[in-house]
Enzyme design. Sequence first.
Site, mmCIF file in Angstrom:
data_model
loop_
_atom_site.group_PDB
_atom_site.id
_atom_site.type_symbol
_atom_site.label_atom_id
_atom_site.label_comp_id
_atom_site.label_asym_id
_atom_site.label_seq_id
_atom_site.Cartn_x
_atom_site.Cartn_y
_atom_site.Cartn_z
ATOM 1 N N TYR A 77 1.001 -1.163 0.145
ATOM 2 C CA TYR A 77 -0.020 -0.133 0.049
ATOM 3 C C TYR A 77 0.908 1.054 0.166
ATOM 4 O O TYR A 77 1.948 1.291 0.678
ATOM 5 C CB TYR A 77 -0.763 -0.119 1.320
ATOM 6 C CG TYR A 77 -1.764 1.352 1.609
ATOM 7 C CD1 TYR A 77 -2.742 1.411 0.677
ATOM 8 C CD2 TYR A 77 -1.391 2.154 2.594
ATOM 9 C CE1 TYR A 77 -3.494 2.619 1.052
ATOM 10 C CE2 TYR A 77 -1.952 3.249 2.643
ATOM 11 C CZ TYR A 77 -3.380 3.481 1.956
ATOM 12 O OH TYR A 77 -4.077 4.669 2.053
ATOM 13 N N ASP B 71 9.504 2.433 -0.847
ATOM 14 C CA ASP B 71 8.560 2.911 0.156
ATOM 15 C C ASP B 71 8.705 2.900 1.499
ATOM 16 O O ASP B 71 8.450 1.697 1.992
ATOM 17 C CB ASP B 71 6.965 2.749 -0.239
ATOM 18 C CG ASP B 71 6.042 3.395 0.673
ATOM 19 O OD1 ASP B 71 6.424 3.880 1.505
ATOM 20 O OD2 ASP B 71 4.749 3.349 0.106
ATOM 21 N N LYS C 8 5.623 9.624 8.372
ATOM 22 C CA LYS C 8 5.687 8.987 9.848
ATOM 23 C C LYS C 8 6.643 9.350 10.734
ATOM 24 O O LYS C 8 6.813 10.628 11.153
ATOM 25 C CB LYS C 8 5.405 7.462 9.799
ATOM 26 C CG LYS C 8 4.160 7.056 9.033
ATOM 27 C CD LYS C 8 3.748 5.698 8.976
ATOM 28 C CE LYS C 8 2.611 5.208 8.113
ATOM 29 N NZ LYS C 8 1.389 5.230 8.486
#
Length: 431
Positions: free
Chosen positions: A147, A242, A270
């Site tokens: 994702y 990613d 994050k």
Amino acid sequence: MQTPDRTKSALAFERAKRAIPGGVNSPARAFGGVGGSPLFIARAHGPRLYDLDGHEYLDFIGSWGPMILGHCHPKVVDAAVAALMNGSSYGAPCELETQLAELVIAAVPSVEMVRFVSSGTEATMSAIRLARGFTGRDRIVKFAGCYHGHVDSLLVSAGSSALTLGVPNSPGVPAGCTNDTTVLRFNDTAALAELFAAKGDRIAGVILEPIVGNMGLVPPSDEFRRELRRLTQKHGALLIYDEVMTGFRLGYGGAQVLLGESPDLSCYGKIIGGGYPVGAYGGRADVMGKVMPAGPVFQAGTLSGNPVAMAAGIATLTELRDNPPYARLDAQSARIGAGLLEAARTANVPARFNRVGSMWTLFFTGTDVTDLDTAKTSDTARFARFFWAMMDRGVYLPCSQFEAAFTCAAMTDAHIEQTIGAASESLAVIG
Ligand code: HOZ
């Protein structure tokens, strides 16, 4: 045991649903994979969340990854407050941006330049635009179960809430947006080789979570990872890691430092924002040099490089660099794995525990989990019962079988034993 009263959270959810679609601002929070009402959080401190009804929980989500130091780490709070007192946004450059960029560059050998954005989605969206702009090619390859945020062209066979809620392809994503996306099975080296043999010279980039968190935790095989690097290099396609979840989580520098790999571009989010909305993409200087205004590939953002977020990111990375918690997080997470598997064996429940460093998933399956298909062999109904039994015992796990849990540096060995004890009781009760 008596189920804790969560009336205030339930009422808050009902009220939120009248004002906000589904009552949440991101579907992963809505407990769709486990049923029931989400907790509404009143505050968080150290390793704990406190809900509206006054219950406390050991937090294994950590805002889905950012809170590696725990909530309200004093150095991060001080840095953010000091920045805030100097103004919350300028829409003009400030030195904090360069400082955080330099910290990332110093930590990650493959990253020579960085551009900050405001979310992980923006980072991956911008990285694939750059890969296309740099190579002059259109095709992007991704892997089922990975994702990369809600980027139109990557919302195909996606993990995280797109998987939990059974919506791999969202309405509103035109076919034209995904025509140039090829999806392969994660860890399928043969399929990768076949695709590159047939179309390698038309591929702009391959994007992946190098250690996947979004179908539950799934590591790459050595063969798959090495072949990916070799084939992309051979065919002039960019390899894009990613690392929104894994960056500075699986060691200072992230998954690529742990794996000894060197992608062309990397995406962050994050942790590098210390709990504030930040994303970033970076990599080879010749590629990053194509980003506007240095080059022709457009990308912009009013709040990009926000000073408060930069300050929190600098404080977080500095603490992780100077007082690295990684060895202890690794040992504590290994202890959780041993304890959870023992609890599952005792309760006669088939289970697999996948873990790298402080990211982990207990899959309720008797099959080794190496890709999306094997992740889907999990008993999600049992996971839902386990989730609520753990919640009743004060342990807040990710609300889906297809997400990774995160151990944080504010947890003590006693918290880890408390978690294992809760799991033993929960599995004995739910079976
Ligand atoms: N990227 C997060 C972990 N899968 C989910 C965060 C969200 O969608 O709210």
